[in-house]
Scaffold this motif. Structure first.
Motif, PDB file in Angstrom:
ATOM      1  N   UNK A   1      37.480 -54.169  -5.362  1.00  0.00           N
ATOM      2  CA  UNK A   1      37.687 -53.516  -6.661  1.00  0.00           C
ATOM      3  C   UNK A   1      36.443 -52.776  -7.142  1.00  0.00           C
ATOM      4  N   UNK A   2      35.532 -52.444  -6.244  1.00  0.00           N
ATOM      5  CA  UNK A   2      34.338 -51.698  -6.637  1.00  0.00           C
ATOM      6  C   UNK A   2      34.715 -50.414  -7.382  1.00  0.00           C
ATOM      7  N   UNK A   3      34.086 -50.200  -8.526  1.00  0.00           N
ATOM      8  CA  UNK A   3      34.337 -48.997  -9.308  1.00  0.00           C
ATOM      9  C   UNK A   3      35.504 -49.097 -10.258  1.00  0.00           C
ATOM     10  N   UNK A   4      36.269 -50.180 -10.185  1.00  0.00           N
ATOM     11  CA  UNK A   4      37.415 -50.353 -11.077  1.00  0.00           C
ATOM     12  C   UNK A   4      36.981 -50.989 -12.398  1.00  0.00           C
ATOM     13  N   UNK A   5      37.767 -50.721 -13.433  1.00  0.00           N
ATOM     14  CA  UNK A   5      37.556 -51.331 -14.751  1.00  0.00           C
ATOM     15  C   UNK A   5      38.846 -52.021 -15.170  1.00  0.00           C
ATOM     16  N   UNK A   6      38.730 -53.295 -15.532  1.00  0.00           N
ATOM     17  CA  UNK A   6      39.899 -54.095 -15.900  1.00  0.00           C
ATOM     18  C   UNK A   6      39.808 -54.550 -17.348  1.00  0.00           C
ATOM     19  N   UNK A   7      40.900 -54.395 -18.083  1.00  0.00           N
ATOM     20  CA  UNK A   7      41.051 -54.956 -19.424  1.00  0.00           C
ATOM     21  C   UNK A   7      41.885 -56.224 -19.298  1.00  0.00           C
ATOM     22  N   UNK A   8      41.373 -57.318 -19.848  1.00  0.00           N
ATOM     23  CA  UNK A   8      42.061 -58.608 -19.762  1.00  0.00           C
ATOM     24  C   UNK A   8      42.244 -59.157 -21.161  1.00  0.00           C
ATOM     25  N   UNK A   9      43.492 -59.302 -21.597  1.00  0.00           N
ATOM     26  CA  UNK A   9      43.766 -59.935 -22.890  1.00  0.00           C
ATOM     27  C   UNK A   9      43.860 -61.445 -22.685  1.00  0.00           C
ATOM     28  N   UNK A  10      43.524 -62.188 -23.738  1.00  0.00           N
ATOM     29  CA  UNK A  10      43.449 -63.639 -23.566  1.00  0.00           C
ATOM     30  C   UNK A  10      42.398 -64.000 -22.538  1.00  0.00           C
ATOM     31  N   UNK A  11      41.299 -63.259 -22.536  1.00  0.00           N
ATOM     32  CA  UNK A  11      40.314 -63.376 -21.476  1.00  0.00           C
ATOM     33  C   UNK A  11      39.226 -64.406 -21.705  1.00  0.00           C
TER      34      UNK A  11
ATOM     35  N   UNK B   1      39.575 -67.206 -15.480  1.00  0.00           N
ATOM     36  CA  UNK B   1      39.651 -67.230 -14.018  1.00  0.00           C
ATOM     37  C   UNK B   1      39.879 -65.834 -13.461  1.00  0.00           C
ATOM     38  N   UNK B   2      40.760 -65.068 -14.110  1.00  0.00           N
ATOM     39  CA  UNK B   2      41.025 -63.705 -13.644  1.00  0.00           C
ATOM     40  C   UNK B   2      39.784 -62.828 -13.801  1.00  0.00           C
ATOM     41  N   UNK B   3      39.084 -62.993 -14.914  1.00  0.00           N
ATOM     42  CA  UNK B   3      37.887 -62.180 -15.153  1.00  0.00           C
ATOM     43  C   UNK B   3      36.834 -62.423 -14.080  1.00  0.00           C
ATOM     44  N   UNK B   4      36.589 -63.680 -13.758  1.00  0.00           N
ATOM     45  CA  UNK B   4      35.569 -63.987 -12.758  1.00  0.00           C
ATOM     46  C   UNK B   4      36.015 -63.564 -11.364  1.00  0.00           C
ATOM     47  N   UNK B   5      37.309 -63.688 -11.068  1.00  0.00           N
ATOM     48  CA  UNK B   5      37.808 -63.276  -9.757  1.00  0.00           C
ATOM     49  C   UNK B   5      37.713 -61.767  -9.575  1.00  0.00           C
ATOM     50  N   UNK B   6      38.103 -61.012 -10.594  1.00  0.00           N
ATOM     51  CA  UNK B   6      38.031 -59.551 -10.489  1.00  0.00           C
ATOM     52  C   UNK B   6      36.582 -59.077 -10.465  1.00  0.00           C
ATOM     53  N   UNK B   7      35.719 -59.746 -11.224  1.00  0.00           N
ATOM     54  CA  UNK B   7      34.302 -59.382 -11.194  1.00  0.00           C
ATOM     55  C   UNK B   7      33.717 -59.636  -9.806  1.00  0.00           C
ATOM     56  N   UNK B   8      34.090 -60.767  -9.195  1.00  0.00           N
ATOM     57  CA  UNK B   8      33.595 -61.065  -7.850  1.00  0.00           C
ATOM     58  C   UNK B   8      34.060 -60.025  -6.838  1.00  0.00           C
ATOM     59  N   UNK B   9      35.211 -59.401  -7.116  1.00  0.00           N
ATOM     60  CA  UNK B   9      35.726 -58.347  -6.235  1.00  0.00           C
ATOM     61  C   UNK B   9      35.158 -56.974  -6.563  1.00  0.00           C
TER      62      UNK B   9
ATOM     63  N   UNK C   1      28.834 -61.301 -16.137  1.00  0.00           N
ATOM     64  CA  UNK C   1      27.506 -60.724 -15.952  1.00  0.00           C
ATOM     65  C   UNK C   1      26.762 -61.422 -14.819  1.00  0.00           C
ATOM     66  N   UNK C   2      26.920 -62.737 -14.740  1.00  0.00           N
ATOM     67  CA  UNK C   2      26.267 -63.506 -13.678  1.00  0.00           C
ATOM     68  C   UNK C   2      26.775 -63.084 -12.304  1.00  0.00           C
ATOM     69  N   UNK C   3      28.025 -62.620 -12.266  1.00  0.00           N
ATOM     70  CA  UNK C   3      28.591 -62.136 -11.002  1.00  0.00           C
ATOM     71  C   UNK C   3      28.100 -60.735 -10.651  1.00  0.00           C
ATOM     72  N   UNK C   4      27.288 -60.159 -11.523  1.00  0.00           N
ATOM     73  CA  UNK C   4      26.704 -58.858 -11.234  1.00  0.00           C
ATOM     74  C   UNK C   4      27.492 -57.676 -11.746  1.00  0.00           C
TER      75      UNK C   4
ATOM     76  N   UNK D   1      44.934 -66.457 -10.008  1.00  0.00           N
ATOM     77  CA  UNK D   1      44.047 -65.299  -9.824  1.00  0.00           C
ATOM     78  C   UNK D   1      44.176 -64.708  -8.423  1.00  0.00           C
ATOM     79  N   UNK D   2      44.422 -65.537  -7.424  1.00  0.00           N
ATOM     80  CA  UNK D   2      44.586 -65.031  -6.064  1.00  0.00           C
ATOM     81  C   UNK D   2      45.770 -64.067  -5.987  1.00  0.00           C
ATOM     82  N   UNK D   3      46.867 -64.411  -6.668  1.00  0.00           N
ATOM     83  CA  UNK D   3      48.023 -63.519  -6.703  1.00  0.00           C
ATOM     84  C   UNK D   3      47.709 -62.252  -7.499  1.00  0.00           C
TER      85      UNK D   3
END
Length: 273
Positions: A4-14, A21-29, A63-66, A243-245
């Protein structure tokens, strides 16, 4: 290189639970994250909702995920506030590629006895909130010709549940909204899907009000009592498993999934349509 490099995700209920979990998974990607959460109570919800500190803590994990993170306190019940979230995301990052319409609440009550406010809060958050989130980001995605949208529904949408008619109705409505939007935006390179988990180990379930509903024959039931009950039925799903799904659906390889209602339930859905 992340998927997901270069992507921007909006997460409600984040701020916590599945959203965290979704925020950290997408950030790691590789995605940058815009986190949206209410940061306060909803009148008829019998457990504390995420706080502004929860929101800040999840932002720190991203942020910790970079990755960059923009935390925003906003209420999905308000179209104006959700439009403002989208505007801030575009101003900060220049784009929105992914929306996870994840914000949701739970409460209980028999349909014949349910207070009007309990019904209305449920529909306003769990269904209208998804509509507002879609409405805020879709024009931008159409303009750019690409997007991935995933809404959090529930296995209860397919099954119904005693004392959860308002929850089931809202979550079934999410499926209909997802399928309809998928038809409207497919030609613009946008996919729209729903995930329907069974019980997930989050604060929506792990709270005293829910313990009392689940275990009415036990005086002052505890988390240990509830977890023992869930383990007897195969255990709760971990947020990271959902989050995997999500990661599949929002990636380029998820392009063939559109208008789907995907259940993750450890076999609980075998008897549903």
């Amino acid at each position: 290189m992340g998927e997901l490099d270069g992507r921007v995700a909006v997460i409600t209920g984040g701020a916590r639970g599945q959203g965290r979990a979704h925020a950290t998974a997408l950030a790691a990607a590789g995605a940058d994250i815009v986190l949206c959460d209410i940061g306060g109570p909803v009148a008829s919800v019998p457990y504390p909702l995420a706080s502004e500190q929860d929101l800040a803590d999840t932002a720190a994990l991203v942020t910790r995920a970079g990755r960059r993170c923009l935390p925003v306190t906003a209420d999905v019940r308000s179209r104006e506030q959700m439009d403002a979230v989208a505007e801030r995301a575009i101003a900060e990052f220049g784009r929105i590629d992914i929306l996870l319409a994840n914000a949701g609440v739970a409460s209980s009550g028999l349909i014949a006895e349910m207070p009007e406010q309990t019904w209305q809060d449920m529909i306003d958050v769990n269904l209208t909130g998804v509509f507002h989130s879609f409405h805020a980001v879709v024009p931008h995605m159409v303009e750019r010709g690409w997007g991935r949208i995933v809404a959090t529904s529930s296995i209860v949408a397919r099954m119904g549940a005693r004392k959860s008619g308002h929850y089931a109705a809202a979550k079934w409505g999410v499926v209909g909204l997802v399928k309809s939007l998928a038809l409207e935006v497919a030609e613009h390179g946008i996919t729209v899907n729903a995930v329907l988990p069974s019980g997930v180990q989050t604060d929506m379930i792990l709270n005293p009000a829910t313990y009392r509903e689940l275990l009415p024959d036990i005086e002052n039931p505890t988390e240990a009592d509830a977890m023992a009950m869930f383990e007897a039925g195969g255990g709760l799903i971990q947020p990271a498993e959902v989050s995997e799904l999500i990661l599949l659906l929002v990636s380029e390889s998820g392009r063939r999934y559109n208008g789907e209602a995907l259940t993750i339930s450890g076999g609980m859905s075998a008897g549903t349509i």
